[in-house]
Design a protein around this motif. Structure first.
Motif, PDB file in Angstrom:
ATOM      1  N   THR A  98      48.478  36.074  46.484  1.00 46.85           N
ATOM      2  CA  THR A  98      48.865  36.490  45.136  1.00 46.85           C
ATOM      3  C   THR A  98      47.811  36.061  44.134  1.00 46.85           C
ATOM      4  O   THR A  98      47.343  34.923  44.148  1.00 46.85           O
ATOM      5  N   GLU A 111      40.320  48.270  43.888  1.00 46.83           N
ATOM      6  CA  GLU A 111      41.652  48.776  44.231  1.00 46.83           C
ATOM      7  C   GLU A 111      42.339  47.949  45.318  1.00 46.83           C
ATOM      8  O   GLU A 111      43.566  47.812  45.330  1.00 46.83           O
ATOM      9  N   TYR A 113      42.755  44.957  45.690  1.00 45.53           N
ATOM     10  CA  TYR A 113      43.482  43.775  45.229  1.00 45.53           C
ATOM     11  C   TYR A 113      44.730  44.124  44.422  1.00 45.53           C
ATOM     12  O   TYR A 113      45.521  43.227  44.108  1.00 45.53           O
ATOM     13  N   LYS A 114      44.928  45.373  44.085  1.00 45.19           N
ATOM     14  CA  LYS A 114      45.980  45.741  43.128  1.00 45.19           C
ATOM     15  C   LYS A 114      47.386  45.394  43.621  1.00 45.19           C
ATOM     16  O   LYS A 114      48.245  45.000  42.827  1.00 45.19           O
ATOM     17  N   LYS A 115      47.652  45.510  44.924  1.00 45.60           N
ATOM     18  CA  LYS A 115      48.998  45.254  45.442  1.00 45.60           C
ATOM     19  C   LYS A 115      49.361  43.771  45.438  1.00 45.60           C
ATOM     20  O   LYS A 115      50.537  43.417  45.537  1.00 45.60           O
ATOM     21  N   GLN A 116      48.362  42.900  45.353  1.00 43.89           N
ATOM     22  CA  GLN A 116      48.649  41.459  45.376  1.00 43.89           C
ATOM     23  C   GLN A 116      48.504  40.835  43.984  1.00 43.89           C
ATOM     24  O   GLN A 116      48.503  39.614  43.846  1.00 43.89           O
TER      25      GLN A 116
END
Length: 253
Positions: A98, A111, A113-116
């Motif tokens: 996170t 992009e 890293y966007k989900k975390q």
């Protein structure tokens, strides 16, 4: 077999060398075990508490983190390269970790890293890895559209670790939001021109919000290293109860 042994020895030597260049970690007691504070470089540090490892503004490449536990949480304060260093993020291995950052940083991150990513604006709060986190302002004075750090773009952070509050100022001057902080146990305060503030400003701000422990960090500017010994003197001449801890944030490479 000999090649494998040699390779292992070289790896061990590299880890030992990296560790030898870092200052010894400091400890701060909390009611849930100690906080380990490991300076890395400039504005980057590692906090370890309650079996969680927090990287702040990872910078300096993988070598700077050899021998240190992988992060459970990453905090990023601003878009500048000494805070948002994507090469270091790639090198240290951050898959699934996170990250907490302001929107301006989110806009610059690849992009992958966007989900975390957890995006916080100034004043927002979240709890990650069991640590309550509040984003606070960091900016230059006087406020202007062409300042190096404009209000609202970057985040400082206040972390609650057990019964201790840790303040990570980020790139800021002695703004009202800093001067009116309450009950800060450990503070990391920058002092380097023209990016943040003068040593005298930093000392005056610290005397206003009175953290129990303060670390000068982010103190390399265009004219070299700021006089952190003078900062300590200015603070302790007026308040001997504030513990000023001087560490070497600029390892020889």
């Amino acid at each position: 077999m000999k090649v494998k042994i040699l390779f292992s020895m070289l790896c061990c030597m590299a880890v030992l060398q990296a560790s030898a260049q870092r200052p010894t970690p400091d400890l701060v007691k909390t009611n849930q075990g100690p906080i380990s504070i490991q300076p890395i470089e400039h504005a980057s540090l590692v906090l370890n508490w309650n079996n969680k490892t927090v990287y702040v503004d990872p910078y300096g490449g993988a070598a700077a983190y050899k021998g240190i536990a992988k992060p459970d949480l990453i905090l990023i304060t601003d878009i500048h390269g000494d805070h948002l260093d994507t090469k270091t993020l790639e090198a240290i291995g951050t898959s699934g970790v996170t990250m907490v950052a302001p929107q301006a940083v989110a806009n610059e991150l690849p992009e992958i890293y966007k989900k975390q990513l957890v995006v916080l604006a100034n004043g927002d709060s979240t709890t990650q890895a069991g640590i309550p986190i509040k984003a606070v302002p960091m900016y230059n004075l006087p406020e202007s559209a062409d300042a190096m750090h404009t209000k609202g773009r970057g985040n400082g952070y206040v972390l609650q670790m057990g019964d201790k509050k840790v303040y990570l100022a980020g790139d800021t001057e002695d703004i009202p939001e800093m001067r009116t902080l309450k009950n800060i146990d450990v503070a990391f305060v920058p002092m380097n021109l023209p990016y943040t503030m003068r040593v005298e400003q930093a000392a005056d701000a610290v005397l206003a919000f009175q953290p129990k422990i303060v670390y000068p960090y982010h103190y390399r500017g265009k004219e070299g290293l700021s006089d952190v010994a003078q900062f300590k003197k200015l603070v302790n001449n007026k308040n001997k109860q504030i513990e000023v801890r001087l560490k070497d944030w600029y390892p020889k490479k």
